[in-house]
Design an enzyme around this catalytic site. Structure first.
Site, PDB file in Angstrom:
ATOM      1  N   TYR A   1       0.763  -2.030  -5.986  1.00  0.00           N
ATOM      2  CA  TYR A   1       0.543  -0.705  -4.839  1.00  0.00           C
ATOM      3  C   TYR A   1      -0.543  -0.406  -4.816  1.00  0.00           C
ATOM      4  O   TYR A   1      -1.924  -0.455  -5.059  1.00  0.00           O
ATOM      5  CB  TYR A   1       2.020   0.147  -5.115  1.00  0.00           C
ATOM      6  CG  TYR A   1       3.014  -0.807  -5.459  1.00  0.00           C
ATOM      7  CD1 TYR A   1       3.499  -1.573  -5.398  1.00  0.00           C
ATOM      8  CD2 TYR A   1       3.983   0.039  -4.021  1.00  0.00           C
ATOM      9  CE1 TYR A   1       5.064  -1.997  -5.417  1.00  0.00           C
ATOM     10  CE2 TYR A   1       5.621  -0.109  -4.123  1.00  0.00           C
ATOM     11  CZ  TYR A   1       5.879  -0.947  -5.029  1.00  0.00           C
ATOM     12  OH  TYR A   1       7.063  -1.409  -4.227  1.00  0.00           O
TER      13      TYR A   1
ATOM     14  N   GLU B   1      12.010   7.834   0.966  1.00  0.00           N
ATOM     15  CA  GLU B   1      11.893   7.503   2.499  1.00  0.00           C
ATOM     16  C   GLU B   1      12.429   7.549   3.808  1.00  0.00           C
ATOM     17  O   GLU B   1      13.889   7.703   2.833  1.00  0.00           O
ATOM     18  CB  GLU B   1      11.472   5.752   1.530  1.00  0.00           C
ATOM     19  CG  GLU B   1      10.260   6.439   1.003  1.00  0.00           C
ATOM     20  CD  GLU B   1       9.810   4.688   0.921  1.00  0.00           C
ATOM     21  OE1 GLU B   1      10.091   4.013   1.059  1.00  0.00           O
ATOM     22  OE2 GLU B   1       8.748   4.697  -0.029  1.00  0.00           O
TER      23      GLU B   1
END
Length: 161
Positions: free
Chosen positions: A19, A64
């Site tokens: 990531y 999210e």
């Protein structure tokens, strides 16, 4: 916190997922996912909560539009991070829906969150090694401004990007 804000990091979880995150300011991040279940996903201007837990240790947490909850503890001086991601059932079963530039597909994320089951959550608690760290300043729109591609993290670490 001033040393942490502006940090651009690449980290690799022990499970191999890679990531990238940019701590854009005291309440916003940008990130790209280079490998793992949702490789190819990238997001800009994600609202987050950032706190300094103790000297050199910072927590970044958010929810999210997909319903995924994330909490990351960064220890930049140690080049370590511990993250825990709570993926809704639908993301685990249909990760391809989320592999996009999320900012252009917020409605699809919300629709999918309502359409598919969210429970039980798929929980991923992992340590990671920070393999790149550079302070890029605050609100730098160039840090994460394009989709991830094969070899991008190598280009970043080599200074080609």
């Amino acid at each position: 916190m001033e040393n942490f804000i502006g940090s651009h990091m690449i980290y690799t979880y022990e499970n191999g997922w890679e990531y990238e995150i940019y701590i854009k300011n005291d309440h916003t991040i940008d990130y790209r996912i280079h490998s793992g279940m949702v490789a190819g996903r990238w997001v800009r201007d994600q609202e987050v909560n950032i706190v300094k837990l103790t000297e050199g240790v910072y927590k970044v947490s958010w929810t999210e539009p997909t319903g995924t909850d994330v909490s990351l503890n960064f220890m930049p001086n140690e080049k370590r991070m511990h993250g825990i991601i709570f993926f809704p059932k639908w993301v685990h079963e249909h990760p391809e829906i989320t592999v996009c530039y999320q900012n252009d597909h917020i409605d699809l994320m919300k629709e999918s969150r309502e359409k598919y089951e969210t429970y039980p959550k798929y929980v991923v608690p992992e340590f990671a090694e920070i393999t790149f760290l550079k302070n890029e300043g605050v609100d730098n729109e160039e840090v994460i401004s394009k989709a991830p591609y094969e070899g991008m993290t190598d280009d970043i670490r080599a200074g080609r990007l």
